[in-house]
Scaffold this motif. Structure first.
Motif, PDB file in Angstrom:
ATOM      1  N   LYS A   7       0.833  -1.199   0.000  1.00 35.51           N
ATOM      2  CA  LYS A   7       0.000   0.000   0.000  1.00 35.51           C
ATOM      3  C   LYS A   7       0.870   1.251   0.000  1.00 35.51           C
ATOM      4  CE  LYS A   7      -4.119   1.597   2.420  1.00 35.51           C
ATOM      5  NZ  LYS A   7      -4.936   1.361   3.605  1.00 35.51           N
ATOM      6  N   ILE A   8       0.471   2.205  -0.828  1.00 34.01           N
ATOM      7  CA  ILE A   8       1.160   3.493  -0.848  1.00 34.01           C
ATOM      8  C   ILE A   8       0.620   4.344   0.298  1.00 34.01           C
ATOM      9  CG2 ILE A   8       1.583   5.614  -2.170  1.00 34.01           C
ATOM     10  CD1 ILE A   8       1.177   3.970  -4.734  1.00 34.01           C
ATOM     11  N   ILE A   9       1.508   4.752   1.191  1.00 35.08           N
ATOM     12  CA  ILE A   9       1.091   5.626   2.290  1.00 35.08           C
ATOM     13  C   ILE A   9       1.080   7.074   1.806  1.00 35.08           C
ATOM     14  CG2 ILE A   9       1.693   6.471   4.589  1.00 35.08           C
ATOM     15  CD1 ILE A   9       2.855   3.662   5.119  1.00 35.08           C
ATOM     16  N   SER A  10       2.127   7.437   1.077  1.00 33.70           N
ATOM     17  CA  SER A  10       2.125   8.773   0.464  1.00 33.70           C
ATOM     18  C   SER A  10       3.015   8.763  -0.763  1.00 33.70           C
ATOM     19  CB  SER A  10       2.598   9.828   1.465  1.00 33.70           C
ATOM     20  OG  SER A  10       3.976   9.670   1.710  1.00 33.70           O
ATOM     21  N   ASN A  11       2.743   9.661  -1.689  1.00 26.84           N
ATOM     22  CA  ASN A  11       3.541   9.789  -2.907  1.00 26.84           C
ATOM     23  C   ASN A  11       3.476  11.255  -3.309  1.00 26.84           C
ATOM     24  OD1 ASN A  11       5.053   9.061  -5.143  1.00 26.84           O
ATOM     25  ND2 ASN A  11       3.288   8.412  -6.355  1.00 26.84           N
ATOM     26  N   LYS A  12       4.518  11.998  -2.905  1.00 23.49           N
ATOM     27  CA  LYS A  12       4.451  13.465  -3.041  1.00 23.49           C
ATOM     28  C   LYS A  12       5.665  14.044  -3.745  1.00 23.49           C
ATOM     29  CE  LYS A  12       1.955  14.174   1.285  1.00 23.49           C
ATOM     30  NZ  LYS A  12       2.314  14.120   2.692  1.00 23.49           N
ATOM     31  N   ARG A  13       5.410  15.179  -4.404  1.00 22.21           N
ATOM     32  CA  ARG A  13       6.507  15.918  -5.024  1.00 22.21           C
ATOM     33  C   ARG A  13       7.315  16.609  -3.918  1.00 22.21           C
ATOM     34  NH1 ARG A  13       6.784  18.788 -10.123  1.00 22.21           N
ATOM     35  NH2 ARG A  13       4.550  18.457 -10.431  1.00 22.21           N
ATOM     36  N   GLY A  72      10.744  10.301 -17.446  1.00 17.73           N
ATOM     37  CA  GLY A  72      10.095   9.827 -18.665  1.00 17.73           C
ATOM     38  C   GLY A  72       8.704   9.305 -18.349  1.00 17.73           C
ATOM     39  N   GLY A  73       8.152   8.554 -19.280  1.00 13.31           N
ATOM     40  CA  GLY A  73       6.786   8.071 -19.131  1.00 13.31           C
ATOM     41  C   GLY A  73       6.589   7.174 -17.914  1.00 13.31           C
ATOM     42  N   GLY A  74       7.552   6.301 -17.652  1.00 11.18           N
ATOM     43  CA  GLY A  74       7.415   5.345 -16.548  1.00 11.18           C
ATOM     44  C   GLY A  74       7.374   6.040 -15.205  1.00 11.18           C
ATOM     45  N   THR A  75       8.334   6.932 -14.978  1.00 11.25           N
ATOM     46  CA  THR A  75       8.373   7.635 -13.691  1.00 11.25           C
ATOM     47  C   THR A  75       7.210   8.622 -13.576  1.00 11.25           C
ATOM     48  OG1 THR A  75      10.138   8.916 -14.731  1.00 11.25           O
ATOM     49  CG2 THR A  75      10.786   7.366 -13.020  1.00 11.25           C
ATOM     50  N   ARG A  76       6.767   9.159 -14.702  1.00 13.49           N
ATOM     51  CA  ARG A  76       5.601  10.055 -14.658  1.00 13.49           C
ATOM     52  C   ARG A  76       4.376   9.275 -14.181  1.00 13.49           C
ATOM     53  NH1 ARG A  76       5.269  11.792 -19.858  1.00 13.49           N
ATOM     54  NH2 ARG A  76       7.272  12.782 -19.511  1.00 13.49           N
ATOM     55  N   ASN A  77       4.261   8.056 -14.695  1.00 16.02           N
ATOM     56  CA  ASN A  77       3.187   7.171 -14.258  1.00 16.02           C
ATOM     57  C   ASN A  77       3.249   6.910 -12.763  1.00 16.02           C
ATOM     58  OD1 ASN A  77       1.060   5.433 -15.407  1.00 16.02           O
ATOM     59  ND2 ASN A  77       2.457   5.446 -17.152  1.00 16.02           N
ATOM     60  N   PHE A  78       4.450   6.652 -12.287  1.00 10.96           N
ATOM     61  CA  PHE A  78       4.660   6.388 -10.862  1.00 10.96           C
ATOM     62  C   PHE A  78       4.158   7.585 -10.046  1.00 10.96           C
ATOM     63  CE2 PHE A  78       8.152   5.091  -7.561  1.00 10.96           C
ATOM     64  CZ  PHE A  78       7.159   4.703  -6.674  1.00 10.96           C
ATOM     65  N   SER A  79       4.483   8.788 -10.522  1.00 12.40           N
ATOM     66  CA  SER A  79       4.122   9.993  -9.761  1.00 12.40           C
ATOM     67  C   SER A  79       2.606  10.200  -9.710  1.00 12.40           C
ATOM     68  CB  SER A  79       4.815  11.221 -10.349  1.00 12.40           C
ATOM     69  OG  SER A  79       4.249  11.550 -11.605  1.00 12.40           O
ATOM     70  N   CYS A  80       1.877   9.527 -10.607  1.00 11.85           N
ATOM     71  CA  CYS A  80       0.417   9.664 -10.617  1.00 11.85           C
ATOM     72  C   CYS A  80      -0.257   8.721  -9.628  1.00 11.85           C
ATOM     73  CB  CYS A  80      -0.146   9.392 -12.008  1.00 11.85           C
ATOM     74  SG  CYS A  80       0.373  10.615 -13.207  1.00 11.85           S
ATOM     75  N   ARG A  81       0.515   7.773  -9.084  1.00 11.11           N
ATOM     76  CA  ARG A  81      -0.095   6.823  -8.144  1.00 11.11           C
ATOM     77  C   ARG A  81      -0.399   7.528  -6.820  1.00 11.11           C
ATOM     78  NH1 ARG A  81       0.427   1.579 -10.274  1.00 11.11           N
ATOM     79  NH2 ARG A  81      -1.069   1.114  -8.648  1.00 11.11           N
TER      80      ARG A  81
END
Lengths: 257, 307
Positions: A7-13, A72-81
Motif C-alpha cells: 500500500k502506498i502511504i504517500s507519494n508526493k513531489r 520519462g513516461g514510466g516515472t511520470r506514471n509512478f508519480s500519478c499513483r
C-alpha cells in the motif's frame, strides 16, 4: 526475494521533478539492505511495459521509502499513483553496499542528483562516527535530502554546478580537493557513490589515482531485474556482470568504463 | 467438471500446455522464489552453445511500445558448465526439461551438442534455436531458408530419439513453408515465433538504443503477428505447434490455442509478472470449465469463422 502488493502511504513531489514515495511493506523492509533495489510495476496496464527499478531510499519501521526523479513516461506514471493505491513490487533485489569494514574508517559518501537516494539508508547503517557526505546538484533548488542526511551525518557538504550554493563546480571536483588535503592514510578512507554515469566514472578514476577503496551504485535499463534475461550487464575486469544480480553496487577497481 | 490440461509433444507428456520460453526464464532457478516450478508444463532453458559465449555488448535491452527489444547475443556458459552447474537443479524438478541449443559459426556444432546430450536423461527434449536474430556477423538465419532448415533438422533427427522442437523465425516470407520443411525433416513439433527483428533510436542523441543497433522485438506488440503465423502454420502442417509471442494473460494464451497451438510458451511476460505462467495454467482450467470443454486438446485450432 518477494513479489507483493504493497500500500502506498504517500507519494508526493519534493521539489522540481523529484518525488518521494512511502510504502507500507513490513516484510520487504525487514529483508532490505542498503544499496538494494525494488522493481516496481508503476502501472497496471502496458504503458510502461517493463517494471522500473528504484533504489531503497530509507527503511523506517515497516515502511519503505523511494526517492525518484520523473524523467520519462514510466516515472511520470509512478508519480500519478495515489496514497491508498497498491503497488506491485519485487524485491529486495541485487547486492547492496558492503559496509562491514567501514565502521572504523573515514567514510565519504558522494551523491549526484537523484543518486543521493540509496545513500540515506546506507548512512544510517554505517556506525562510523567519522562520516562525510558530498551532495551534488545542478543548482541550489535541486539539492536533495540535506536535512535528512544531517540527522545521521555531522558533516554535510554541498556542491552546485552553477555555484548557486556551496562549492562551485562538479561534486567530483569537490571530492578531489578534499582528498588532496585529507590527513588520514588512504587505507582508512572508504568512498561510496551513486549518481550519473560520468560522475561515477570520475569517482572511480579518483579512487584509482589515490588508491582508495570505493563502491559505486550503477543504474541500467533492466528486462527482468532478477538475473534471468542478461539485459543489464556492464563491463568489468571479470567479464560482463549483471547490474541486477552482481550489482547494482560494484567495486570501483572492478569496473571498466 | 474435471477438465484435461495434459498434452503430448513428441514423446513428452506435459501435465499442462504452459511452458516458459527460452531466454526469458534463465535456467529456472532465478524464478524459484516466485512460483512452484513443478507446476509448469515444461521449462525451456536459455539457449546453450557448445562453447561459452560472451554475448553482445551493452546496452542490450530497451522498452518499446507494448514490448521490448533485446540483443543479448546468446550469452551462455557453454555446454560443460550447463551440465555441471544448471542441469542438476532442473533435473530435480521432475517436469520435462527442454534444452534450447544453437550453433555458432558452424551448424555442425549442433551434431556435437546433440551427441553429447543423448547421454543425459534429464534433458527431455531439444529445442533447435535456428532463429536467434542477435548473433552478430550472421547474414541470414537457418530458419529463413527451407532447404537449410530441412537439412539441419534431418541431420539431427538421424542421431537422436529425443523429442525435437524446431523454433522458427517470423522474419520470413512464408512461415508455413519453413514449418513444413521442419516437419518433413522429422521435427516432432515447431515453436513459433522467435522475436521479430527491429530497432529503436534515441532521436536526441541520433543513436541506436541498442549497442548492436538491431535486436529482437517481443511482448504484446508482436502478438497479432505471432497469432497469424501460428494459424497459417496450423493450416499447413500436422505436427503440434507451440505458440508464443506476447502472451501476458489467460485470454491471450487462449487466442493461441484457438489459432492452432497445442501448447504455449510465456516469454517476456515473465519479466513483468514472474507468476504469470501459473496464473495462466489455472486460468485455462477455469475457461474450459466455464465453456464446458473437457479437454484442452479440442480447443486447438477451434477458430470459428466464415470463409
Amino acid at each position: 526475494m518477494l513479489q507483493i502488493k504493497v500500500k502506498i502511504i504517500s507519494n508526493k513531489r519534493l521539489k522540481g521533478n523529484y518525488w518521494h514515495c512511502v510504502l507500507s511493506a513490513p516484510s520487504l523492509a525487514r529483508a532490505s539492505r542498503p544499496g538494494q533495489f525494488l522493481n516496481v510495476r508503476v502501472s497496471d496496464g502496458l504503458k510502461p511495459f517493463l517494471r522500473r527499478p528504484f533504489s531503497i531510499h530509507n527503511v523506517c519501521g515497516g515502511r519503505l521509502e523511494i526517492l525518484y526523479e520523473v524523467v520519462g513516461g514510466g516515472t511520470r506514471n509512478f508519480s500519478c499513483r495515489k496514497s491508498g493505491d497498491h503497488l506491485d513490487l519485487i524485491g529486495p533485489l541485487g547486492k547492496g553496499f558492503d559496509y562491514r569494514y567501514a565502521q572504523n574508517k573515514r567514510v565519504i559518501l558522494i551523491g549526484g542528483g537523484i543518486g543521493v537516494a540509496p545513500l540515506l539508508f546506507l548512512s544510517r547503517a554505517i556506525k562510523s562516527m567519522d562520516k562525510l557526505i558530498l551532495i551534488g546538484a545542478r543548482t541550489k533548488g535541486q539539492i536533495l535530502c540535506e536535512k535528512e542526511f544531517k540527522n545521521f551525518i555531522s558533516d554535510v557538504k554541498i556542491s552546485t554546478d552553477d555555484g548557486s550554493r556551496g562549492f562551485s563546480g562538479r561534486v567530483t571536483d569537490l571530492l578531489k580537493n578534499l582528498i588532496s588535503i585529507e590527513p588520514r592514510s588512504k587505507k582508512e578512507i572508504q568512498l561510496y557513490a551513486c549518481g550519473p554515469k560520468p560522475m561515477l566514472k570520475e569517482v572511480c578514476n579518483i579512487a584509482k589515482a589515490h588508491n582508495l577503496q570505493a563502491q559505486v551504485s550503477l543504474e541500467e535499463h533492466m528486462g527482468c531485474g532478477i538475473g534471468a534475461c542478461l539485459g543489464c550487464v556492464v563491463k568489468t575486469k571479470n567479464g560482463l556482470r549483471r547490474v541486477c544480480k552482481e550489482g547494482p553496487v560494484f567495486d570501483a577497481q572492478e569496473l571498466i568504463w | 467438471m474435471k477438465v484435461n490440461l495434459s498434452v503430448k509433444i513428441g514423446k513428452l507428456k506435459l501435465n499442462n500446455p504452459v511452458m516458459v520460453a527460452s531466454g526469458t526464464f534463465g535456467y529456472a532457478e532465478e524464478f524459484k522464489d516466485f512460483i512452484n516450478l513443478k507446476k509448469l508444463g515444461a521449462i525451456v532453458t536459455k539457449t546453450i552453445t557448445l562453447s561459452p559465449r560472451r554475448g553482445n555488448p551493452p546496452a542490450r535491452t530497451c522498452e518499446t511500445p507494448s514490448g521490448m527489444l533485446n540483443s543479448i547475443g546468446l550469452e551462455n556458459p557453454g555446454l560443460e558448465a550447463f551440465l555441471k552447474d544448471k542441469l542438476p537443479f532442473l533435473e530435480k524438478l521432475g517436469i520435462p526439461i527442454i534444452m534450447s541449443i544453437a550453433s555458432e559459426e558452424d551448424p555442425r556444432e549442433f551434431i556435437e551438442l546433440v551427441k553429447r546430450l543423448n547421454r543425459y536423461k534429464a534433458v527431455s527434449g531439444l529445442e533447435l534455436n535456428i532463429s536467434c536474430p542477435n548473433v552478430m556477423g550472421q547474414e541470414s538465419l537457418i530458419s529463413q531458408d527451407c532447404q537449410a532448415t530441412y537439412s539441419i533438422v534431418k541431420s539431427i533427427r538421424r542421431i537422436t530419439a529425443k523429442t525435437l522442437i524446431t523454433k522458427l523465425s517470423p522474419n520470413v516470407t512464408r512461415i508455413s513453408d519453413i514449418a513444413k520443411a521442419a516437419q518433413e525433416a522429422g521435427s516432432d513439433c515447431v515453436a513459433l515465433i522467435n522475436t521479430l527483428s527491429g530497432m529503436s533510436i534515441n532521436a536526441e542523441k541520433q543513436s541506436p538504443r541498442l549497442a548492436a543497433v538491431v535486436g529482437g522485438v517481443s511482448g504484446p506488440a508482436i502478438r497479432p503477428v505471432a497469432l497469424k503465423m501460428v494459424w497459417e502454420a496450423y493450416n499447413k502442417i500436422n505436427i503440434p505447434i507451440i505458440g508464443m509471442g506476447g502472451i501476458i494473460d489467460t485470454s491471450s494464451a487462449l487466442e493461441f490455442f484457438i489459432a492452432g497451438a497445442s501448447a504455449i510458451s510465456i516469454g517476456t511476460a515473465n519479466f513483468i509478472n514472474p507468476r504469470v505462467s501459473v496464473e495462466i495454467i489455472s486460468g485455462l482450467g477455469g475457461y474450459l470449465k466455464r465453456k464446458k470443454i473437457k479437454d484442452i486438446r479440442s480447443l486447438t485450432g477451434s477458430l470459428i469463422y466464415e470463409s
